[in-house]
Design a protein around this motif. Structure first.
Motif, PDB file in Angstrom:
ATOM      1  N   ILE B 515       1.055  -1.324  -0.057  1.00 35.52           N
ATOM      2  CA  ILE B 515       0.076  -0.063   0.087  1.00 35.52           C
ATOM      3  C   ILE B 515       1.003   1.371  -0.145  1.00 35.52           C
ATOM      4  CG2 ILE B 515      -1.718   1.323   1.374  1.00 35.52           C
ATOM      5  CD1 ILE B 515      -2.694  -1.630   2.404  1.00 35.52           C
ATOM      6  N   GLY B 516       1.884   1.096   0.693  1.00 33.66           N
ATOM      7  CA  GLY B 516       3.013   2.177   0.804  1.00 33.66           C
ATOM      8  C   GLY B 516       3.386   2.755  -0.720  1.00 33.66           C
ATOM      9  N   GLU B 517       3.739   1.521  -1.277  1.00 31.71           N
ATOM     10  CA  GLU B 517       4.249   1.401  -2.636  1.00 31.71           C
ATOM     11  C   GLU B 517       3.243   2.432  -3.586  1.00 31.71           C
ATOM     12  OE1 GLU B 517       7.438   0.657  -3.700  1.00 31.71           O
ATOM     13  OE2 GLU B 517       7.266   1.617  -5.544  1.00 31.71           O
ATOM     14  N   ILE B 518       2.242   1.980  -3.639  1.00 31.78           N
ATOM     15  CA  ILE B 518       0.880   2.358  -4.509  1.00 31.78           C
ATOM     16  C   ILE B 518       0.677   3.765  -4.020  1.00 31.78           C
ATOM     17  CG2 ILE B 518      -1.335   2.103  -5.511  1.00 31.78           C
ATOM     18  CD1 ILE B 518       0.108  -0.041  -6.263  1.00 31.78           C
ATOM     19  N   LEU B 519       0.493   4.147  -2.786  1.00 31.07           N
ATOM     20  CA  LEU B 519      -0.053   5.394  -2.482  1.00 31.07           C
ATOM     21  C   LEU B 519       1.102   6.368  -2.114  1.00 31.07           C
ATOM     22  CD1 LEU B 519      -2.903   4.431   0.084  1.00 31.07           C
ATOM     23  CD2 LEU B 519      -3.094   5.592  -2.364  1.00 31.07           C
ATOM     24  N   GLU B 520       2.474   5.723  -2.316  1.00 34.77           N
ATOM     25  CA  GLU B 520       3.714   6.467  -1.978  1.00 34.77           C
ATOM     26  C   GLU B 520       3.619   6.996  -0.648  1.00 34.77           C
ATOM     27  OE1 GLU B 520       3.822   9.187  -5.316  1.00 34.77           O
ATOM     28  OE2 GLU B 520       3.295   7.700  -6.805  1.00 34.77           O
ATOM     29  N   ARG B 521       3.102   6.391   0.482  1.00 32.17           N
ATOM     30  CA  ARG B 521       3.322   6.802   1.645  1.00 32.17           C
ATOM     31  C   ARG B 521       4.071   5.810   2.503  1.00 32.17           C
ATOM     32  NH1 ARG B 521       1.505  11.465   2.502  1.00 32.17           N
ATOM     33  NH2 ARG B 521       0.910  11.340   4.568  1.00 32.17           N
ATOM     34  N   ASP B 522       4.905   6.368   3.534  1.00 32.60           N
ATOM     35  CA  ASP B 522       5.838   5.333   4.233  1.00 32.60           C
ATOM     36  C   ASP B 522       5.153   4.300   4.932  1.00 32.60           C
ATOM     37  OD1 ASP B 522       7.642   4.662   6.114  1.00 32.60           O
ATOM     38  OD2 ASP B 522       7.968   6.403   7.358  1.00 32.60           O
ATOM     39  N   PRO B 523       5.682   2.996   4.568  1.00 29.34           N
ATOM     40  CA  PRO B 523       4.857   1.819   5.082  1.00 29.34           C
ATOM     41  C   PRO B 523       4.985   1.949   6.633  1.00 29.34           C
ATOM     42  CG  PRO B 523       6.270   1.406   3.199  1.00 29.34           C
ATOM     43  CD  PRO B 523       6.516   2.842   3.664  1.00 29.34           C
ATOM     44  N   ALA B 559      -5.564  -0.024  -2.904  1.00 28.70           N
ATOM     45  CA  ALA B 559      -4.674   1.076  -2.815  1.00 28.70           C
ATOM     46  C   ALA B 559      -5.111   1.929  -4.136  1.00 28.70           C
ATOM     47  CB  ALA B 559      -3.327   0.953  -2.519  1.00 28.70           C
ATOM     48  N   GLU B 560      -5.206   1.242  -5.323  1.00 26.32           N
ATOM     49  CA  GLU B 560      -5.351   2.119  -6.472  1.00 26.32           C
ATOM     50  C   GLU B 560      -6.661   2.771  -6.416  1.00 26.32           C
ATOM     51  OE1 GLU B 560      -3.462   2.734  -8.693  1.00 26.32           O
ATOM     52  OE2 GLU B 560      -2.052   1.108  -8.760  1.00 26.32           O
ATOM     53  N   LYS B 561      -7.759   2.150  -5.912  1.00 24.19           N
ATOM     54  CA  LYS B 561      -8.967   2.868  -5.726  1.00 24.19           C
ATOM     55  C   LYS B 561      -9.094   3.913  -4.919  1.00 24.19           C
ATOM     56  CE  LYS B 561     -11.540  -1.628  -6.323  1.00 24.19           C
ATOM     57  NZ  LYS B 561     -12.358  -2.485  -5.846  1.00 24.19           N
ATOM     58  N   ILE B 562      -8.263   3.776  -3.701  1.00 23.95           N
ATOM     59  CA  ILE B 562      -8.219   5.206  -2.822  1.00 23.95           C
ATOM     60  C   ILE B 562      -7.151   6.221  -3.527  1.00 23.95           C
ATOM     61  CG2 ILE B 562      -6.689   5.839  -0.692  1.00 23.95           C
ATOM     62  CD1 ILE B 562      -9.003   4.284   0.257  1.00 23.95           C
ATOM     63  N   LYS B 563      -6.465   5.885  -4.339  1.00 27.58           N
ATOM     64  CA  LYS B 563      -5.805   6.928  -5.105  1.00 27.58           C
ATOM     65  C   LYS B 563      -6.761   7.492  -6.185  1.00 27.58           C
ATOM     66  CE  LYS B 563      -1.151   6.482  -6.959  1.00 27.58           C
ATOM     67  NZ  LYS B 563      -0.210   5.871  -7.779  1.00 27.58           N
ATOM     68  N   LYS B 564      -7.488   6.817  -6.900  1.00 25.59           N
ATOM     69  CA  LYS B 564      -8.394   7.238  -7.682  1.00 25.59           C
ATOM     70  C   LYS B 564      -9.508   8.217  -7.180  1.00 25.59           C
ATOM     71  CE  LYS B 564     -11.617   5.391 -11.389  1.00 25.59           C
ATOM     72  NZ  LYS B 564     -12.973   5.607 -10.663  1.00 25.59           N
ATOM     73  N   GLN B 565      -9.965   7.807  -5.834  1.00 24.88           N
ATOM     74  CA  GLN B 565     -10.688   8.873  -5.206  1.00 24.88           C
ATOM     75  C   GLN B 565     -10.093  10.058  -4.855  1.00 24.88           C
ATOM     76  OE1 GLN B 565     -13.148   6.973  -1.690  1.00 24.88           O
ATOM     77  NE2 GLN B 565     -12.658   4.964  -2.559  1.00 24.88           N
ATOM     78  N   LEU B 566      -8.971   9.911  -4.559  1.00 24.04           N
ATOM     79  CA  LEU B 566      -8.032  11.305  -3.943  1.00 24.04           C
ATOM     80  C   LEU B 566      -7.998  12.047  -5.422  1.00 24.04           C
ATOM     81  CD1 LEU B 566      -5.381   9.512  -1.810  1.00 24.04           C
ATOM     82  CD2 LEU B 566      -7.155  11.346  -1.077  1.00 24.04           C
ATOM     83  N   LEU B 567      -7.726  11.514  -6.558  1.00 27.79           N
ATOM     84  CA  LEU B 567      -7.627  12.327  -7.604  1.00 27.79           C
ATOM     85  C   LEU B 567      -8.975  12.854  -7.908  1.00 27.79           C
ATOM     86  CD1 LEU B 567      -5.333   9.778  -9.505  1.00 27.79           C
ATOM     87  CD2 LEU B 567      -4.686  12.331  -9.291  1.00 27.79           C
ATOM     88  N   GLU B 568     -10.094  12.311  -7.964  1.00 29.90           N
ATOM     89  CA  GLU B 568     -11.243  12.817  -8.180  1.00 29.90           C
ATOM     90  C   GLU B 568     -11.600  13.844  -7.305  1.00 29.90           C
ATOM     91  OE1 GLU B 568     -13.675   9.200  -8.174  1.00 29.90           O
ATOM     92  OE2 GLU B 568     -12.766   8.590 -10.187  1.00 29.90           O
ATOM     93  N   ILE B 569     -11.412  13.822  -6.082  1.00 28.20           N
ATOM     94  CA  ILE B 569     -11.489  14.922  -5.269  1.00 28.20           C
ATOM     95  C   ILE B 569     -10.559  16.112  -5.744  1.00 28.20           C
ATOM     96  CG2 ILE B 569     -11.153  15.831  -2.865  1.00 28.20           C
ATOM     97  CD1 ILE B 569     -11.708  12.965  -1.772  1.00 28.20           C
ATOM     98  N   ALA B 570      -9.462  15.795  -5.829  1.00 28.24           N
ATOM     99  CA  ALA B 570      -8.586  17.145  -6.308  1.00 28.24           C
ATOM    100  C   ALA B 570      -9.027  17.723  -7.956  1.00 28.24           C
ATOM    101  CB  ALA B 570      -7.192  16.439  -6.397  1.00 28.24           C
ATOM    102  N   ALA B 571      -9.685  16.727  -8.900  1.00 27.70           N
ATOM    103  CA  ALA B 571     -10.014  17.302  -9.929  1.00 27.70           C
ATOM    104  C   ALA B 571     -11.213  17.978  -9.929  1.00 27.70           C
ATOM    105  CB  ALA B 571     -10.348  16.058 -10.889  1.00 27.70           C
ATOM    106  N   HIS B 572     -12.346  17.738  -9.006  1.00 25.40           N
ATOM    107  CA  HIS B 572     -13.376  18.238  -8.769  1.00 25.40           C
ATOM    108  C   HIS B 572     -12.965  19.888  -8.289  1.00 25.40           C
ATOM    109  CE1 HIS B 572     -17.499  19.351  -7.682  1.00 25.40           C
ATOM    110  NE2 HIS B 572     -17.172  19.475  -6.539  1.00 25.40           N
ATOM    111  N   ASN B 573     -11.959  19.772  -7.180  1.00 24.98           N
ATOM    112  CA  ASN B 573     -11.707  21.434  -6.550  1.00 24.98           C
ATOM    113  C   ASN B 573     -10.941  22.016  -7.630  1.00 24.98           C
ATOM    114  OD1 ASN B 573     -12.520  21.517  -3.628  1.00 24.98           O
ATOM    115  ND2 ASN B 573     -12.179  19.458  -4.059  1.00 24.98           N
ATOM    116  N   PHE B 574     -10.028  21.511  -8.434  1.00 27.66           N
ATOM    117  CA  PHE B 574      -9.142  22.219  -9.223  1.00 27.66           C
ATOM    118  C   PHE B 574     -10.219  22.603 -10.576  1.00 27.66           C
ATOM    119  CE2 PHE B 574      -5.517  20.208  -7.422  1.00 27.66           C
ATOM    120  CZ  PHE B 574      -4.981  21.660  -6.796  1.00 27.66           C
ATOM    121  N   GLN B 575     -11.216  21.718 -10.649  1.00 29.53           N
ATOM    122  CA  GLN B 575     -12.018  21.904 -11.807  1.00 29.53           C
ATOM    123  C   GLN B 575     -11.094  21.889 -13.133  1.00 29.53           C
ATOM    124  OE1 GLN B 575     -15.604  22.816 -12.255  1.00 29.53           O
ATOM    125  NE2 GLN B 575     -15.087  22.070  -9.928  1.00 29.53           N
ATOM    126  N   LEU B 576     -10.315  20.468 -13.030  1.00 27.43           N
ATOM    127  CA  LEU B 576      -9.689  20.019 -14.089  1.00 27.43           C
ATOM    128  C   LEU B 576      -9.883  18.366 -14.233  1.00 27.43           C
ATOM    129  CD1 LEU B 576      -6.307  21.768 -13.271  1.00 27.43           C
ATOM    130  CD2 LEU B 576      -7.809  22.383 -15.233  1.00 27.43           C
TER     131      LEU B 576
END
Lengths: 160, 799
Positions: B515-523, B559-576
């Motif tokens: 999970i650390g590898e996929i989300l790039e967070r310290d295991p 973990a990929e699903k978590i990352k996708k959710q984070l990207l969707e939140i950011a995309a919504h807020n950046f309107q991009l």
């Protein structure tokens, strides 16, 4: 079966409890005193999982009755840490070298090698293998344990 | 260890990391099953049969029950009336297995009654007071005798001692044998032994009347454990809560204590108190689940002058002991690698499972592959010897080449990837093959016996259940999924849940690093948790070298699903759109505009608290689950008898140098080298440890370990005094060389390694012993090759 009051020093603390004459030291430590770090493997003195230090020497706590330990000083795996919970160099080296897998024989291995390093701070591989020769491990093939003890010895020597 | 491959650059996986679980073990803070002491807990001890086979005419527990502190004596008859028979691997409706002997005891040491008392000591005292009226009857111990028509029947109602007898022919075996200029046949014997852990099986059950819930703490390693308990007791699975956070003190496949679990579960409901059964070593070794494959191989191979092997016939007769259980299925897994790493174009396989009056066989590390690999490798050595060729050269000529993958073997499994020749080359270079031969010859010149061994073997990994429908057409299981649930809490820390226990494989570390590898967070900030079964998603437990692949894959998917959710939140807020965003270490910035960034904590705060900043209709909070099907799984065996078994195939090569004392027959291992390719390695220390431990198990199987029975059917190996386990004196230092051929089927290219070492070491030791005996014109194909066996051979007393 007669009951006996037993008082002993475990990891520097005086502890006491009642035991039937037939209760082994390992059962007393685990079930009466709640010190479950020491494990039971074979109950006939072959595997070494139940090793503890008594008065400075490693013993098989499955081959001793609790009454025989009355008044003696015992160190178990729980007593290897420093006063503030810091890992001993040996424990740290076991971690660094992944000198275990399931962790079941580990308390006995630590006790055996802790005693070795106290007597011989600079053991060679053959001496380490001799020291753990009475402790069976089914996970590691012993190699990472040997490496851990070598690392611990080196670190202690560098520090002194 | 030599490391000669430049692996793809990862942040966390492939790199040295301390193993999370180790910290509790070095400080005496593990939570093993025997460490759970519940108030008012009762203890069980077993009354065992002294006979290999006997009718149970009656059980008188009066004296036992009169002993102060004794609470109950449970018999097989009572259990038979109140529970359902345990699951069998085969479709054998007339063989009903319940946890205590009912009407008939079928092996010496079988549990006949369970005494329950306020302490284990009292229970043991009371065992002596239980009077069982036995009528001893004829028994059979030898599996080939058991197949004779006049043999006493272990299960008369089954009508035969043969549990299954299945044959497959893949390709033109007869034609290939006819066309080949040479063939040879031999018999190899893998004796009953196993990978016995230091912890015995321990289980505590507590029935909570208020919740109508059965809590179970057990040192278990078994697929579908809660479901098996539920079926036996006619309870819904949601009335059972297995605490998978119990640390298991080694298992290597064996800890399958369903009988023990059903006994204490039945008793806790009946007696309204928590009940524990903590096997002692004798209960464990004679009556428990410690016995492994016990196999006779009749091998035949067709080959040509160049040493090319064209076809192979294997007949494997396996002694299952007294109940079918998983034993017959251990004949099935080897179909996944029935030709080893070799380009053998046709093969036939006759798999026979026989019941005898011995302790039942259970699953052992490799699930039948280690014995098969031993037989295949003995065959290759014999081909080399017959042709006067070098053993390594014969292997080289027959091994599948790197450019031939994926490679479909005759029995239908497709090997995913490999580079066998490179691994063997690397190993021979690092081991110094020529120097070892020179060293061997120097020892021989001193009048001793010496040999260099070689084996090149496969580890099928990623465990699916294809052998179940393959051996039992009524079983149509085609998935052996694994699951992971990830929760990112409001303050940003990550927790990952798995639905299984661990017996030393480091699954908490596995979850955190993947999970650390996929989300790039310290295991080190990610917590892996063994969920209780009621809170867990489907799992099939750590069997079949599957968790790096399957739990790793499930965790990566979540973990990929978590990352996708984070990207969707950011995309919504950046309107991009998402594809304009860059994910880096949990923060998300806009491509080409690095000042526009939303960091990890902000994104998570939005997910948990600021619904007004979430994409319309999205789910608040931040959690994801993923359940992964075994790659290449999902299909039943084909009509033509072919089957895709395990998805991934790791490769290992072993080279030991041994000396044999010509007077005593004592084998000394002087050098040991292993080459290993299990694809991308997630944690190098864990994989190395498994291989080293597997080699130790293999050396034990090759030279020391055997469950022995005498002619009276008595088990002679019930303690560590009688069953010889190798110590630090017998197990040598091992030099390893690694190679990394990624699997195309898995998240990072990882393959399994949980059975490594064990799958090649017995074959390599046998090869070395036979190389040492070759100058005398002698050979030995029976394991274990014990001191007395070798000594007898040297002094001309056998063969």
């Amino acid at each position: 079966m007669s009951e006996h009051k037993i008082t002993l020093t475990v990891n520097g603390r005086e502890m006491s409890g009642h035991a039937e004459a037939r209760l082994t030291l390992v059962d007393f430590l685990r079930d009466v005193l709640g010190q479950t770090g020491t494990h039971i493997g074979c109950e006939h003195g072959v595997c070494g999982a139940c090793s503890v230090v008594m008065d400075g020497k490693p013993v098989r706590s499955c081959l001793m009755f609790a009454v025989m330990a009355d008044g003696h000083e015992i160190t178990t795996v729980e007593g290897l840490e420093g006063p503030n919970g810091e890992l001993s160099p040996l424990q740290d080296a076991f971690w660094e070298n992944h000198a275990m897998q399931c962790g079941y024989c580990t308390p006995g291995m630590l006790i055996a090698t802790h005693t070795l390093l106290q007597e011989n701070p600079d053991p060679d591989e053959a001496e380490i293998r001799e020291a753990i020769g009475g402790n069976l491990c089914r996970c590691t093939g012993y190699q990472q344990i040997v490496e851990a003890v070598q690392m611990a010895a080196k670190k202690v020597q560098e520090a002194s | 260890m030599t490391d000669t491959t430049a692996a793809k650059e990862y942040r966390y996986i492939t790199k040295k990391r301390r193993v999370t679980e180790d910290r509790r073990f070095i400080t005496g803070r593990g939570n093993f099953a025997a460490d759970y002491n519940l108030p008012g807990m009762l203890h069980v001890a077993m009354v065992t049969s002294p006979y290999a086979c006997a009718e149970i005419k009656g059980i008188n527990a009066e004296a036992a029950l009169a002993l102060p502190g004794v609470r109950y004596v449970l018999t097989g008859a009572e259990l038979f009336e109140n529970i359902n028979p345990l699951l069998s691997g085969l479709d054998l409706p007339n063989i009903k297995r319940i946890p205590l002997a009912h009407e008939r005891a079928r092996y010496a040491g079988e549990w006949v009654a369970a005494v329950v008392a306020e302490s284990r000591h009292i229970a043991e005292d009371a065992v002596e007071l239980v009077e069982v009226d036995y009528n001893p009857i004829d028994f059979v111990i030898d599996p080939e005798e058991a197949m004779q028509p006049e043999a006493p029947l272990v299960h008369p109602q089954h009508g035969s001692n043969i549990l299954c007898d299945k044959s497959w022919v893949w390709g033109d075996v007869d034609g290939d044998f006819d066309a080949a200029p040479h063939s040879l046949a031999f018999r190899a014997r893998w004796s009953r032994c196993s990978t016995i852990p230091i912890e015995t099986f321990v289980v505590t059950a507590k029935w909570d009347e208020g919740k109508e819930l059965l809590d179970v703490w057990a040192s278990i390693q078994m697929p579908k454990y809660p479901e098996q308990i539920a079926r036996a007791l006619s309870l819904p699975v949601n009335a059972i809560n297995v605490h998978f956070d119990v640390d298991v003190g080694g298992s290597y496949g064996l800890k399958r204590g369903i009988r023990q679990t059903v006994i204490v579960s039945y008793l806790t409901r009946k007696l309204r108190a928590p009940v524990r059964f903590n096997e002692d070593r004798l209960e464990n070794m004679s009556g428990g689940e410690m016995h492994g494959p016990d196999r006779i191989f009749d091998m035949e191979v067709a080959f040509d002058d160049e040493g090319i092997m064209h076809s192979l016939k294997i007949k494997a007769t396996d002694d299952a002991g007294c109940y079918p259980g998983r034993a017959p299925l251990q004949l099935g897994k080897p179909v996944s690698a029935i030709v080893g790493p070799y380009r053998i174009k046709s093969a036939s396989y006759n798999a026979i499972s026989v019941t005898t009056n011995k302790t039942s066989q259970e699953a052992v590390r490799g699930f039948g592959q280690a014995p098969t690999n031993f037989a295949i490798e003995a065959m290759v050595d014999k081909v080399a010897r017959k042709l006067g060729m070098d053993r390594d050269e014969v292997r080289r000529r027959n091994m599948i080449r790197a450019d031939e993958f994926p490679y479909r073997i005759p029995s239908g499994s497709e090997y995913d990837s490999g580079d066998y020749h490179t691994v063997l080359d690397k190993l021979q270079t690092s081991a110094g093959w020529q120097e070892l031969l020179t060293k061997r010859d120097a020892i021989r010149a001193e009048g001793k016996l010496a040999g260099v061994g070689i084996s090149t073997c496969l580890e099928p990994s990623g465990g699916n259940s294809s052998f179940e429908p393959f051996f039992n057409p009524k079983n149509d299981t085609t998935t052996w999924m694994e699951s992971c649930l990830i929760k990112v809490d409001m303050l940003g820390s990550i927790t990952a849940l798995m639905g299984t226990s661990t017996s030393g494989q480091g699954h908490e570390s596995l979850l955190s690093v993947v999970i650390g590898e996929i989300l790039e967070r310290d295991p080190d900030t990610i917590r892996g948790v063994h969920a209780e079964s009621l809170g867990a998603l489907p799992s099939n437990s750590p069997v079949g070298s599957r968790m790096a692949i399957m739990l790793g894959g499930a965790a990566a998917g979540a973990a990929e699903k978590i990352k996708k959710q984070l990207l969707e939140i950011a995309a919504h807020n950046f309107q991009l759109p998402v594809d304009r965003l860059i994910y880096d270490g949990g923060d998300i910035s806009v491509e080409g505009d690095p000042d526009k960034v939303m960091n990890w904590h902000l994104l998570i705060d939005i997910a948990h608290r600021q619904y007004h900043k979430m994409p319309l209709g999205s789910e608040p909070g931040l959690q994801a689950q993923h359940t992964w099907e075994v790659p290449t799984g999902g299909a039943l065996p084909a009509e033509d008898g072919t089957v895709q078994m395990y998805p991934c195939y790791a490769f290992e090569a072993h080279i030991p140098l041994i000396a044999i004392d010509p007077d005593t027959g004592q084998v000394e291992i002087l050098d040991y080298h292993m080459g290993h390719d299990c694809g991308t390695v997630l944690n190098p220390d864990i994989v190395r440890g498994m291989s080293l431990g597997g080699i130790a198990h293999g050396i034990g199987a090759a030279l020391y370990e055997k469950f022995e029975y005498d002619e009276g059917g008595q088990h002679l190996s019930g303690s560590f005094m009688d069953y010889l386990l190798p110590s630090s004196h017998e197990i040598p230092h091992v030099e390893m060389v690694k190679h990394y051929t990624p699997s195309p089927l898995t998240t990072f290219g990882q393959k399994g390694s949980g059975e490594s070492g064990y799958l090649g070491a017995p074959a390599a030791i046998a090869s070395a012993v036979n190389d040492a005996l070759a100058p005398l014109g002698k050979s030995i194909d029976t394991l274990p090759m014990r001191v007395r066996d070798i000594e007898a051979l040297l002094n001309g007393q056998t063969e």
